[in-house]
Scaffold this motif. Structure first.
Motif, mmCIF file in Angstrom:
data_model
loop_
_atom_site.group_PDB
_atom_site.id
_atom_site.type_symbol
_atom_site.label_atom_id
_atom_site.label_comp_id
_atom_site.label_asym_id
_atom_site.label_seq_id
_atom_site.Cartn_x
_atom_site.Cartn_y
_atom_site.Cartn_z
ATOM 1 N N GLU A 1 7.218 2.162 5.325
ATOM 2 C CA GLU A 1 8.027 1.348 6.233
ATOM 3 C C GLU A 1 9.187 0.664 5.516
ATOM 4 N N CYS A 2 9.273 0.885 4.212
ATOM 5 C CA CYS A 2 10.288 0.212 3.409
ATOM 6 C C CYS A 2 11.597 0.998 3.487
ATOM 7 N N THR B 1 0.343 -7.200 5.525
ATOM 8 C CA THR B 1 0.246 -5.874 4.904
ATOM 9 C C THR B 1 1.605 -5.177 4.887
ATOM 10 N N LEU B 2 2.051 -4.786 3.712
ATOM 11 C CA LEU B 2 3.307 -4.038 3.594
ATOM 12 C C LEU B 2 2.990 -2.602 3.203
ATOM 13 N N VAL C 1 2.564 -3.191 14.184
ATOM 14 C CA VAL C 1 3.722 -2.346 13.892
ATOM 15 C C VAL C 1 4.640 -2.992 12.861
ATOM 16 N N CYS C 2 4.976 -4.269 13.045
ATOM 17 C CA CYS C 2 5.965 -4.842 12.118
ATOM 18 C C CYS C 2 5.415 -5.970 11.247
ATOM 19 N N ASN C 3 4.119 -6.244 11.303
ATOM 20 C CA ASN C 3 3.478 -7.166 10.363
ATOM 21 C C ASN C 3 3.824 -8.637 10.622
ATOM 22 N N MET D 1 0.811 -1.192 0.000
ATOM 23 C CA MET D 1 0.000 0.000 0.000
ATOM 24 C C MET D 1 0.860 1.264 0.000
ATOM 25 N N ASP D 2 0.226 2.327 -0.505
ATOM 26 C CA ASP D 2 0.853 3.651 -0.506
ATOM 27 C C ASP D 2 1.270 4.083 0.899
ATOM 28 N N ALA D 3 2.242 4.969 0.963
ATOM 29 C CA ALA D 3 2.675 5.552 2.232
ATOM 30 C C ALA D 3 1.530 6.294 2.931
#
Ligand SMILES: [Zn+2]
Length: 154
Positions: free
Chosen positions: A24-25, A19-20, A90-92, A1-3
């Protein structure tokens, strides 16, 4: 997903969805490295064009709950697909049940006394329990599925 969809991302993770989020990348080139089986969630026309032909939801609303409603509707998500509090918001990463005694001192004392069960993120070691945040999120999902049923009967 978008920022720009971070709040929606936390809701999706609360429901157990892998979910990424672009913001967070840390390594950069987020969109270049997206696996083909993932659904793209975007508010950006350039991303929509780039991933045309892929499973994609073009998010229209600013409100995270309405965004979630759109994802549920367009992706045909059912109640059975939801696994609340199985994933760290928070970290998926997956969260796992831990022995209550092991979290003593790591959560407020009243929480430890009040709640019977605790989960821990294997990645960041945050502790989760079925408190008021859990109840609020569950109610949000209840509302969304009620809306879905109403629409399908209309
Ligand atoms: Zn975590």
């Amino acid at each position: 997903m978008d920022a720009s969809l971070g709040k929606l991302g936390r809701l999706l993770r609360s429901a157990g969805f892998d979910t990424l989020c672009q913001h967070e990348c840390r390594q950069g080139r987020f969109w270049d490295r997206i696996e083909p089986e993932r659904v793209i969630l975007t508010r950006t026309q350039a991303i929509q064009r780039r991933f045309s032909g892929r499973s994609l939801v073009f998010i229209k609303n600013n409100d995270p709950l309405r965004q979630l409603q759109q994802v549920v509707t367009e992706q045909g998500i059912l109640k059975e697909d939801i696994h609340p509090f199985s994933r760290c918001i928070v970290c998926n990463a997956a969260i796992v049940k831990v022995d209550k005694r092991s979290v003593w001192g790591r959560v407020p004392a009243y929480v430890w006394h009040h709640y019977p069960a605790f989960n821990e993120c294997r990645c960041c070691h945050r502790i989760f329990w079925a408190g008021s945040h859990h109840d609020r999120v569950c109610r949000k999902f209840e509302t969304i599925f009620q809306n879905e049923e109403r629409q399908s009967h209309a």
